[in-house]
Design an enzyme around this catalytic site. Structure first.
Site, PDB file in Angstrom:
ATOM      1  N   GLY A 152     -75.475  59.024 -32.848  1.00  0.00           N
ATOM      2  CA  GLY A 152     -75.145  57.974 -31.545  1.00  0.00           C
ATOM      3  C   GLY A 152     -74.675  56.628 -32.456  1.00  0.00           C
ATOM      4  N   TYR A 153     -74.047  55.879 -31.633  1.00  0.00           N
ATOM      5  CA  TYR A 153     -73.342  54.673 -32.307  1.00  0.00           C
ATOM      6  C   TYR A 153     -74.020  53.474 -31.997  1.00  0.00           C
ATOM      7  CZ  TYR A 153     -69.868  58.165 -33.131  1.00  0.00           C
ATOM      8  OH  TYR A 153     -69.420  59.299 -33.604  1.00  0.00           O
ATOM      9  N   LEU A 154     -74.171  52.578 -32.901  1.00  0.00           N
ATOM     10  CA  LEU A 154     -74.459  51.175 -32.886  1.00  0.00           C
ATOM     11  C   LEU A 154     -73.283  50.289 -32.450  1.00  0.00           C
ATOM     12  CD1 LEU A 154     -76.979  51.145 -35.841  1.00  0.00           C
ATOM     13  CD2 LEU A 154     -77.670  50.994 -33.324  1.00  0.00           C
TER      14      LEU A 154
END
Length: 154
Positions: free
Chosen positions: A28-30
């Site tokens: 996932g991407y912050l």
């Protein structure tokens, strides 16, 4: 600073599947901004925080750090942009190089991409017979882009 030089291709068929076992990845991407991405990835019993700079050609800066798997799970479940990228990764040796084939799941199911990391942009390599058209320059195939516009929406 680390440098990543990577070329990406679509996969023609599933003949590669007999060449390696897959490992399940959740990522996932912050931050998924094109200028910088901050990614959390769990792979088996290991986890990493990775920061990448803007891609120029097939090259970009990359910094990767191991993190506790429990922290990765919390970040993926609580803070990362949705949907998460879920996929099986297969590492396949071929002609002295390692190809990574990603078979996407969930909202990106049906997408299968092969990547090869190089020492320089001009490095030559031999493509396996199951590797098709190059998509390195097509930002739709960036993992961070697949969060914003999944393959199932194309």
């Amino acid at each position: 600073m680390g440098i990543e030089i990577e070329r990406k291709f679509l996969v023609l068929d599933d003949s590669w599947k007999k060449l390696a076992d897959g490992v399940f990845l959740r990522q996932g991407y912050l931050s998924s901004a094109p200028e910088r991405t901050v990614r959390v990835r769990s792979e088996g019993n290991r986890a990493f925080l990775t920061i990448k700079g803007k891609t120029v050609g097939a090259t970009r800066g990359e910094w990767e750090y191991p993190i506790p798997p429990e922290d990765a799970r919390d970040l993926l479940d609580r803070l990362c942009e949705q949907p998460l990228i879920e996929k099986y990764r297969y590492r396949i040796p071929y002609q002295g190089m390692t190809w990574e084939v990603d078979e996407f799941l969930g909202v990106n199911a049906g997408l299968v991409v092969a990547e090869i990391e190089l020492e320089s942009e001009g490095q030559t390599f031999v493509k396996p017979e199951w590797v098709g058209v190059e998509v390195t320059d097509d930002s739709r195939y960036f993992n961070a882009s697949l969060v914003r516009r999944p393959f199932s929406e194309w």
